[in-house]
Design a protein around this motif. Structure first.
Motif, PDB file in Angstrom:
ATOM      1  N   THR A 530       0.836  -1.219   0.285  1.00 60.48           N
ATOM      2  CA  THR A 530       0.230  -0.318  -0.162  1.00 60.48           C
ATOM      3  C   THR A 530       0.670   1.227  -0.039  1.00 60.48           C
ATOM      4  O   THR A 530       0.145   2.702   0.271  1.00 60.48           O
ATOM      5  N   GLN A 531       1.910   0.995  -0.195  1.00 63.45           N
ATOM      6  CA  GLN A 531       2.966   1.977  -0.018  1.00 63.45           C
ATOM      7  C   GLN A 531       4.788   1.787  -1.029  1.00 63.45           C
ATOM      8  O   GLN A 531       4.134   0.224  -0.201  1.00 63.45           O
ATOM      9  N   PHE A 532       5.255   2.623  -1.614  1.00 63.34           N
ATOM     10  CA  PHE A 532       5.950   2.422  -2.393  1.00 63.34           C
ATOM     11  C   PHE A 532       7.352   2.258  -1.449  1.00 63.34           C
ATOM     12  O   PHE A 532       7.487   2.849  -0.241  1.00 63.34           O
ATOM     13  N   VAL A 533       8.684   0.991  -1.875  1.00 57.62           N
ATOM     14  CA  VAL A 533       9.430   0.840  -0.919  1.00 57.62           C
ATOM     15  C   VAL A 533      10.119   1.733  -0.035  1.00 57.62           C
ATOM     16  O   VAL A 533      10.299   1.965   0.935  1.00 57.62           O
ATOM     17  N   ASP A 534      10.515   2.899  -0.286  1.00 58.27           N
ATOM     18  CA  ASP A 534      11.045   4.095  -0.728  1.00 58.27           C
ATOM     19  C   ASP A 534       9.939   5.559   0.131  1.00 58.27           C
ATOM     20  O   ASP A 534      10.518   6.081   0.605  1.00 58.27           O
ATOM     21  N   ALA A 535       9.000   5.311   0.347  1.00 58.45           N
ATOM     22  CA  ALA A 535       7.923   6.356   0.743  1.00 58.45           C
ATOM     23  C   ALA A 535       8.519   6.712   2.360  1.00 58.45           C
ATOM     24  O   ALA A 535       8.834   5.914   3.306  1.00 58.45           O
ATOM     25  N   LYS A 536       7.911   7.816   2.314  1.00 59.31           N
ATOM     26  CA  LYS A 536       8.860   8.369   3.467  1.00 59.31           C
ATOM     27  C   LYS A 536       6.941   8.357   4.356  1.00 59.31           C
ATOM     28  O   LYS A 536       6.009   9.180   4.641  1.00 59.31           O
ATOM     29  N   PRO A 537       6.744   7.976   5.760  1.00 57.84           N
ATOM     30  CA  PRO A 537       5.418   8.031   6.547  1.00 57.84           C
ATOM     31  C   PRO A 537       5.534   9.278   7.627  1.00 57.84           C
ATOM     32  O   PRO A 537       6.343  10.268   7.687  1.00 57.84           O
ATOM     33  N   SER A 538       4.410   9.616   7.975  1.00 60.38           N
ATOM     34  CA  SER A 538       4.524  10.993   8.166  1.00 60.38           C
ATOM     35  C   SER A 538       4.658  10.808   9.842  1.00 60.38           C
ATOM     36  O   SER A 538       5.063  11.328  10.688  1.00 60.38           O
ATOM     37  N   GLU A 613     -13.536 -13.299 -13.956  1.00 65.59           N
ATOM     38  CA  GLU A 613     -13.886 -13.018 -12.330  1.00 65.59           C
ATOM     39  C   GLU A 613     -12.967 -12.338 -12.269  1.00 65.59           C
ATOM     40  O   GLU A 613     -12.603 -11.641 -13.341  1.00 65.59           O
ATOM     41  N   SER A 614     -13.309 -11.150 -11.220  1.00 62.60           N
ATOM     42  CA  SER A 614     -12.902  -9.819 -11.195  1.00 62.60           C
ATOM     43  C   SER A 614     -12.646  -9.721  -9.378  1.00 62.60           C
ATOM     44  O   SER A 614     -12.880 -10.070  -8.989  1.00 62.60           O
ATOM     45  N   VAL A 615     -11.577  -8.932  -9.239  1.00 59.80           N
ATOM     46  CA  VAL A 615     -11.772  -8.559  -7.576  1.00 59.80           C
ATOM     47  C   VAL A 615     -10.640  -7.651  -8.114  1.00 59.80           C
ATOM     48  O   VAL A 615      -9.848  -6.599  -8.750  1.00 59.80           O
ATOM     49  N   THR A 616     -11.454  -6.565  -6.585  1.00 55.50           N
ATOM     50  CA  THR A 616     -11.304  -5.140  -6.281  1.00 55.50           C
ATOM     51  C   THR A 616     -10.251  -5.015  -4.661  1.00 55.50           C
ATOM     52  O   THR A 616     -10.574  -5.588  -4.139  1.00 55.50           O
ATOM     53  N   SER A 617      -8.580  -5.068  -4.372  1.00 53.39           N
ATOM     54  CA  SER A 617      -8.375  -4.557  -3.424  1.00 53.39           C
ATOM     55  C   SER A 617      -8.882  -3.193  -2.827  1.00 53.39           C
ATOM     56  O   SER A 617      -9.090  -2.349  -3.373  1.00 53.39           O
ATOM     57  N   PRO A 618      -9.407  -3.368  -1.467  1.00 55.92           N
ATOM     58  CA  PRO A 618     -10.094  -2.940  -0.548  1.00 55.92           C
ATOM     59  C   PRO A 618      -8.675  -1.845   0.414  1.00 55.92           C
ATOM     60  O   PRO A 618      -9.246  -0.675   0.533  1.00 55.92           O
ATOM     61  N   TYR A 619      -7.664  -1.654  -0.540  1.00 55.79           N
ATOM     62  CA  TYR A 619      -6.619  -1.117   0.222  1.00 55.79           C
ATOM     63  C   TYR A 619      -6.012  -0.348  -0.765  1.00 55.79           C
ATOM     64  O   TYR A 619      -5.395  -0.701  -2.378  1.00 55.79           O
ATOM     65  N   ALA A 623       0.758   7.769  -1.366  1.00 56.18           N
ATOM     66  CA  ALA A 623       2.194   8.563  -1.531  1.00 56.18           C
ATOM     67  C   ALA A 623       2.920   8.380   0.184  1.00 56.18           C
ATOM     68  O   ALA A 623       3.773   8.255   0.036  1.00 56.18           O
ATOM     69  N   THR A 624       1.795   8.623   1.217  1.00 53.66           N
ATOM     70  CA  THR A 624       1.961   9.539   1.948  1.00 53.66           C
ATOM     71  C   THR A 624       1.505   8.858   2.998  1.00 53.66           C
ATOM     72  O   THR A 624       0.890   9.135   3.775  1.00 53.66           O
ATOM     73  N   PRO A 625       1.969   7.189   3.664  1.00 51.05           N
ATOM     74  CA  PRO A 625       1.830   6.359   4.722  1.00 51.05           C
ATOM     75  C   PRO A 625       1.910   6.915   6.400  1.00 51.05           C
ATOM     76  O   PRO A 625       2.446   7.709   6.134  1.00 51.05           O
ATOM     77  N   TYR A 626       0.942   6.802   7.341  1.00 54.90           N
ATOM     78  CA  TYR A 626       1.085   6.548   8.844  1.00 54.90           C
ATOM     79  C   TYR A 626       2.590   6.353   9.269  1.00 54.90           C
ATOM     80  O   TYR A 626       2.935   7.464   9.307  1.00 54.90           O
ATOM     81  N   VAL A 627       2.729   4.952   8.649  1.00 53.50           N
ATOM     82  CA  VAL A 627       3.899   4.015   9.416  1.00 53.50           C
ATOM     83  C   VAL A 627       4.158   3.793   7.859  1.00 53.50           C
ATOM     84  O   VAL A 627       3.777   3.369   7.347  1.00 53.50           O
ATOM     85  N   GLN A 628       5.653   3.130   7.854  1.00 52.65           N
ATOM     86  CA  GLN A 628       5.953   2.248   6.918  1.00 52.65           C
ATOM     87  C   GLN A 628       5.312   1.286   7.563  1.00 52.65           C
ATOM     88  O   GLN A 628       5.659   0.243   8.252  1.00 52.65           O
ATOM     89  N   ASP A 629       4.954   0.391   6.000  1.00 50.27           N
ATOM     90  CA  ASP A 629       4.692  -0.945   5.793  1.00 50.27           C
ATOM     91  C   ASP A 629       4.691  -1.254   5.031  1.00 50.27           C
ATOM     92  O   ASP A 629       4.651  -1.660   3.914  1.00 50.27           O
ATOM     93  N   LEU A 630       6.110  -2.677   4.507  1.00 50.95           N
ATOM     94  CA  LEU A 630       6.258  -2.919   4.056  1.00 50.95           C
ATOM     95  C   LEU A 630       5.989  -4.789   3.751  1.00 50.95           C
ATOM     96  O   LEU A 630       6.413  -5.083   2.381  1.00 50.95           O
TER      97      LEU A 630
END
Length: 638
Positions: A530-538, A613-619, A623-630
């Motif tokens: 849900t974020q890029f590896v190099d994203a900077k969290p707030s 068949e189809s699926v849509t991610s709810p996530y 660009a700016t996540p609250y915390v880092q989550d890899l």
């Protein structure tokens, strides 16, 4: 109300009173009552926050049907038999069976979703139904104790066969109902139910165990999701007095909340739910991580054994954690505690011997293990076979523990590259006359220790399963069922629903049978961060460096993957941030990746111009996540 020659019982049926005449004068005559569902609902992991309309749906893990009944019409009567009746609209089932479980009645169909659904409050109250057939009615005998004689009660339904869909009628004359036979309440006390019979152990053959990490049960404090311990202390960066603030909090994911239970046995009930979830994916048992000799973690171990015995057909292997305080106990203390677990019912036996296992066997000396095993056998009369699972499956450890172990295993690697380049450990173990327990993990991201491995979406876990199957391992250990602090969990969770369990179900079937399962319907497992590896969290926290958890230099990547199952060739379309990429896909199982972008992620299977068949991610990708989550998030169309 008095009737000619008999009595009338008034049953409240979906807002109408239906009188049912007994036709007998005797006060002991049986009365027949029909309870029609007063409310019906179903939930799905495909839309975890949306109430579902239309036909009811039940599958092995993704879809669950809920039925609510009013038992007031049974007041003053003893239920002697009860049969749930549902009408099948459509299905792909080829085997039994729809199964009913007791659940809370504190829900409404207008607001019930996968994310707020109640957990089950006990073991199954029915055996699997006959095979569902389109247009036919299923009649499912229920445990009479599941039917309340005062007030509302509810049932949750799923289907035990994997890879199928089941749609059931919901409205008008085909609304689900329970046909109840009753008699006057007897003045003779009802005998107490007999003790639960021990769970039978799985049949011989290649078995799949999931490593159960006791600090993270479904619920820690039996509170609502918004205020429970996970939310307050593990997911909040400032939880537990800021203990993990520097790394943005201890966890990023959590178990799906079972809701608040009014039962005094809610801890055991919750473990029973997890046992059933694991069984639904073809998992044969838990390897139970033993961390301490007392307190919350030990109590959880005892309760999990009770739950496995209640559910039945599920084994538990006590697994001493060689890095914990449990292995610091004297051999006498350790053997005494282990003996309690072995005598509780579901402990797994192989060729008449109880299996003892370990995490990091080398964390305790050969002498310590030898004394524990000897005490179990001589003092407690428990024959033992030892499966030594190492943190480092080195030649030196093989040599040192070979005299006391009948099997080996290791905690494993976490990248596709290291998996494919690892030695043939099955052959190494078999050359020494030992069995081998192969590790399988979906990913590994450890926020507290700031270390992680790049799993390349599902490439790593697929490689691990492939090795275990092709090399004919004796066991697989899923590493783990629920260690949320390492992000290795396959249990249904907030961040991947049942997607990883759906993936597991396919491979456990393949491992058990030695034959790749036939693909009869389209399916998708969609994975992405849900974020890029190099994203900077707030949130101000220290950030992880390059992925190097298992000593490799596998680079990080920002990709979306659609892993698809196709009974025939089709087009696979992946849409990320409004950009759609199409792939020509052959029949079978294949994976397709595209670059990660901001926004919504979805995938579909298109055949002959129509969406199959189809699926849509709810996530959402931000660009700016609250915390880092890899960690990788996942969603499944199953």
């Amino acid at each position: 109300m008095k009737a000619l020659g008999g009595f009338i019982i008034a049953a409240m049926v979906a807002g109408a009173i239906i009188p049912l005449t007994t036709g007998a004068d005797s006060a002991n005559a049986a009365d027949q009552v029909v309870l029609t569902a007063s409310d019906t609902a179903w939930t799905t992991t495909r839309q975890p926050t949306v109430p579902q309309s239309g036909l009811l749906s039940a599958t092995a893990t993704s879809d669950r049907t809920y039925l609510k009944f009013d038992g007031d019409a049974l007041a003053g009567r003893q239920v002697t038999s009860a049969t749930l009746v549902v009408k099948v609209n459509s299905t792909t089932a080829t085997a039994p069976g729809l199964v009913a479980y007791p659940t809370s009645a504190s829900w409404k169909s207008t607001s019930l979703t996968h994310d707020n659904q109640p957990g089950t409050t006990g073991s199954a109250v029915s055996q699997p139904s006959a095979t569902a057939v389109k247009g036919q009615t299923l009649r499912i005998p229920l445990d009479v104790r599941s039917v309340a004689t005062t007030g509302d009660f509810a049932l949750a339904l799923n289907y035990s066969q994997r890879y199928i869909q089941l749609r059931m009628e919901r409205f008008n004359s085909d609304v689900p109902r329970i046909e109840v036979s009753t008699a006057p309440v007897s003045t003779t006390p009802t005998p107490a139910p007999s003790p639960t019979t021990p769970a039978e152990t799985p049949a011989d053959g290649p078995l799949v165990f999931a490593h159960y990490f006791v600090p993270y049960p479904l619920s820690i404090d039996n509170k609502t999701e918004s205020t429970d311990y996970y939310t307050r202390n593990y997911l909040s960066p400032d939880g537990e007095g800021g203990k993990f603030a520097s790394v943005g909090g201890l966890l990023r994911d959590r178990p799906i909340s079972p809701g608040v239970s009014t039962s005094t046995t809610w801890r055991v009930d919750n473990f029973a739910t997890e046992v059933r979830q694991a069984k639904s994916a073809g998992i044969d048992g838990f390897t139970l991580n033993l961390m301490s000799a007392s307190g919350q973690n030990w109590d959880a171990s005892v309760n999990l054994m009770k739950a496995a015995a209640q559910v039945g057909g599920f084994a538990v292997v006590p697994m001493v954690d060689g890095s914990s305080s449990f292995s610091s106990n004297t051999p006498e203390t350790a053997a005494s505690l282990l003996s309690q677990l072995y005598k509780s019912g579901p402990a797994y036996k192989e060729d008449g011997e109880y299996v003892l296992s370990s995490f990091k066997a080398e964390g305790a000396s050969v002498s310590w293990w030898t004394q524990v095993i000897n005490l179990l056998e001589t003092k407690y009369g428990l024959p033992i076979t030892f499966q030594a699972v190492f943190n480092n499956a080195s030649d030196a450890n093989f040599k040192a523990y070979a005299p006391i172990a009948d099997g080996f295993g290791n905690w494993g690697t976490r990248t596709e590259r290291t998996t494919l380049n690892s030695p043939d450990n099955v052959a190494r173990a078999h050359a020494l006359g030992k069995t081998w327990m192969a590790p399988v993990a979906v990913q590994d991201v450890r926020f507290n220790s700031q270390s992680w491995a790049e799993a390349n979406n599902t490439a790593s876990v697929r490689a691990q399963w492939s090795r275990a199957i092709s090399q004919k391992a004796d066991y697989v250990q899923l590493v783990t069922w629920n260690d949320y602090s390492e992000s290795t969990q396959v249990a249904p969770s907030q961040d991947h629903g049942s997607a990883f369990l759906d993936l597991t179900r396919y491979y456990t079937s393949w491992f058990h049978t030695g034959s790749q399962p036939a693909i009869t319907s389209d399916a998708i497992v969609l994975t992405h961060r849900t974020q890029f590896v190099d994203a900077k969290p707030s949130y101000s926290q220290s950030l992880m460096g390059a992925p190097a958890l298992d000593g490799t230099s596998t680079p990080a990547r920002d990709t979306v993957e659609a892993l698809v199952w196709l009974p025939s060739a089709a087009t696979v379309q992946i849409t990320v941030g409004g950009t759609t990429t199409s792939f020509s896909a052959p029949a079978g199982v294949s994976a397709y990746t595209v670059p990660l972008k901001l926004g919504t992620v979805s995938a579909k299977i298109v055949r002959s111009g129509a969406t199959a068949e189809s699926v849509t991610s709810p996530y959402q990708v931000v660009a700016t996540p609250y915390v880092q989550d890899l960690q990788y998030y996942a969603v499944s169309s199953w």
